[in-house]
Enzyme design. Structure first.
Site, PDB file in Angstrom:
ATOM      1  N   LYS A   1      36.463  40.703  31.125  1.00 17.83           N
ATOM      2  CA  LYS A   1      35.981  40.348  32.458  1.00 17.83           C
ATOM      3  C   LYS A   1      37.158  40.138  33.391  1.00 17.83           C
ATOM      4  O   LYS A   1      38.218  39.658  32.969  1.00 17.83           O
ATOM      5  CB  LYS A   1      35.134  39.067  32.408  1.00 17.83           C
ATOM      6  CG  LYS A   1      34.657  38.609  33.806  1.00 17.83           C
ATOM      7  CD  LYS A   1      33.938  37.277  33.805  1.00 17.83           C
ATOM      8  CE  LYS A   1      33.558  36.887  35.234  1.00 17.83           C
ATOM      9  NZ  LYS A   1      32.862  35.593  35.319  1.00 17.83           N
TER      10      LYS A   1
ATOM     11  N   GLU B   1      31.694  24.859  43.740  1.00 24.34           N
ATOM     12  CA  GLU B   1      32.109  24.791  42.339  1.00 24.34           C
ATOM     13  C   GLU B   1      33.102  23.660  42.060  1.00 24.34           C
ATOM     14  O   GLU B   1      34.211  23.642  42.594  1.00 24.34           O
ATOM     15  CB  GLU B   1      32.726  26.139  41.933  1.00 24.34           C
ATOM     16  CG  GLU B   1      32.969  26.274  40.449  1.00 24.34           C
ATOM     17  CD  GLU B   1      33.358  27.683  40.058  1.00 24.34           C
ATOM     18  OE1 GLU B   1      33.920  27.846  38.962  1.00 24.34           O
ATOM     19  OE2 GLU B   1      33.108  28.627  40.839  1.00 24.34           O
TER      20      GLU B   1
END
Length: 478
Positions: free
Chosen positions: A230, A280
């Protein structure tokens, strides 16, 4: 560099509850009353804090009136704590590739004798090994400051604080009398202007859509070769306005359109300002208790309950997004397994629903093992696969090679530290302000099976908070 070498901290609190309008008089009285005792008491460099309680306050309105070249703003996602600050009493700054452990330990040394409400605010560069471009250079690889003036609004009350370092008792009267001279201007506040922002006349994207396709293709090749699973790739969107931007007005409008976010603004020495509304949390520490989160995968919010549920179900059942989220979950749990005990993790994934987008979301808590602290957490957790990739080192190397710009503090840890607590968010959904320009940074997680066009659209959705301000002000967002 300003350096606070205090071996002690004296905190002086006023008994009277003031209004913002009479705050200058109230704190002036507090200073006058304590000059004789401080003159006799201080025999070595000492951090002295004068603090008064306020009936009510609007930290952002106060900040809009401050002329200091250093201005900070921070509010947490739960809207339980909000602070605006101006000026500096102490600073810790590092360039290049600093030794993070030594720097965080130095901050903790400076905090060791202070009260719990003394906080250093700042952040870290996403990748300290990458060269800094001109725009980001003033932020360095790490920068934390102890503000000189702070207005705080929290569930525990409202306060105004002045932090000063006094070297010796014979300097007390001269230094404090000089401070009093600035109070009348310092304590002024006015509502943040609701006037429309200037018109954005030019927009450019780096990379552009054609270049984005090429970068995604190279990433897919890296997946096929087995060197990565990723990577999170970002885009820098530059908007040029018809006149210079007011950062506080922009922040106020950003707060109006983005809920459930950490709102922030950092400006040092009159340099460009770093502004944003990130959903976040990297981690929060209260004593030895640690809280962290896994946030990944994105869908827009629906314009009806039925449409919103359809987007949510699509996200929860997306193999690509679930894999992205699992990478982040595993990364956080691996760190906690190493540094913590008593790890609490959810049985199943939930959703973090924001104003314009929704994400897959897991919340974790744990107890930090003896001997570990903020330096260990920052080094191990950052960057999570939500902003970096898997494996971490290879993803960071590929990001530096593929992205045509310096991330600076974008996606880096931003927040604060005190003696026994700390909180860091991830500096996403953010922008660098430079006079009449706004450089907006947004990213998308790329895994095997990702398509360049859909990832470009995901970034457009994340960009929506800043573009919504343009729509509110009647401008085009393309």
């Amino acid at each position: 560099m300003i350096e606070c070498k205090t071996e002690q901290h004296i905190k002086i609190c006023g008994k009277e509850i003031a209004t913002v309008q009479n705050a200058a008089r109230t704190i002036q009285q507090l200073i006058d009353e304590n000059i004789p005792e401080l003159t006799e008491t201080i025999a070595q460099p000492t951090l002295v804090s004068f603090q008064i309680s306020l009936e009510n306050c609007d930290p952002l309105s106060w900040l809009s009136q401050q002329a200091s070249t250093t201005r900070l703003y921070w509010s947490d996602r739960e809207a339980s704590y909000e602070v605006a600050a101006a000026g500096e009493t102490d600073r810790l700054f590092a360039e290049g590739e600093p030794h993070l452990t030594e720097l965080i330990l130095e901050l903790q040394r400076r905090l060791a004798s202070s009260s719990e409400d003394i906080r250093y605010y700042g952040g870290l560069k996403f990748d300290s090994s990458s060269p800094a471009d001109h725009d980001w250079k003033p932020f360095g690889a790490l920068l934390f400051v102890l503000p000189r003036y702070e207005m705080t609004k929290s569930q525990h009350g409202n306060t105004f604080t002045i932090n000063l370092v006094i070297q010796h008792g014979n300097e007390v009267e001269q230094q404090l009398l000089a401070e009093i001279q600035t109070l009348q201007t310092l304590c002024s506040a006015a509502p943040v202007s609701s006037q429309p922002l200037p018109i954005a006349s030019i927009r450019t994207d780096s990379p552009n859509q054609k270049e984005w396709q090429e970068i995604i293709d190279k990433s897919i090749q890296a997946f096929d070769s087995g060197c990565m699973e990723k990577i999170v790739l970002a885009r820098k969107t530059t908007m040029v306005f018809s006149e210079e931007l007011d950062p506080i007005r922009l922040l106020k409008q950003l707060k109006d359109v983005v809920n459930r976010a950490f709102h922030f603004y950092f400006q040092f020495d009159g340099t460009p300002g770093f502004i944003g509304a990130t959903p976040e949390r990297l981690y929060k520490r209260i004593g030895e208790t640690i809280f962290s989160e896994a946030v990944a995968g994105t869908r827009p919010r629906g314009n009806s309950p039925e449409a919103d549920l359809a987007f949510a179900e699509d996200l929860l059942n997306s193999d690509k997004d679930v894999r992205e989220h699992q990478f982040v979950c595993k990364s956080i749990l691996d760190v906690m397994d190493e540094l913590c005990t008593d790890i609490q993790s959810p049985a199943q994934v939930s959703l973090l629903k924001l104003a314009r987008v929704q994400h897959l979301y897991n919340k974790y808590s744990a107890t930090l093992k003896k001997g570990y602290g903020d330096a260990d957490l920052l080094e191990r957790i950052h960057p999570t696969p939500a902003v970096g990739g898997v494996p971490k080192k290879e993803a960071i190397r590929q990001i530096a090679a593929l992205e045509p710009f310096d991330r600076g503090w974008y996606a880096g840890p931003i927040g604060w530290l005190s003696r026994n607590e700390s909180e860091f968010a991830v500096g996403i959904r953010s922008a660098l302000m430079m006079k009449n320009q706004l450089h907006i940074y947004t990213g998308a997680g790329i895994v095997k099976g990702s398509e360049a066009e859909s990832e470009w659209e995901e970034i457009e959705n994340k960009l929506g908070s800043f573009l919504a301000i343009q729509q509110v002000n009647g401008t085009e967002n393309a």
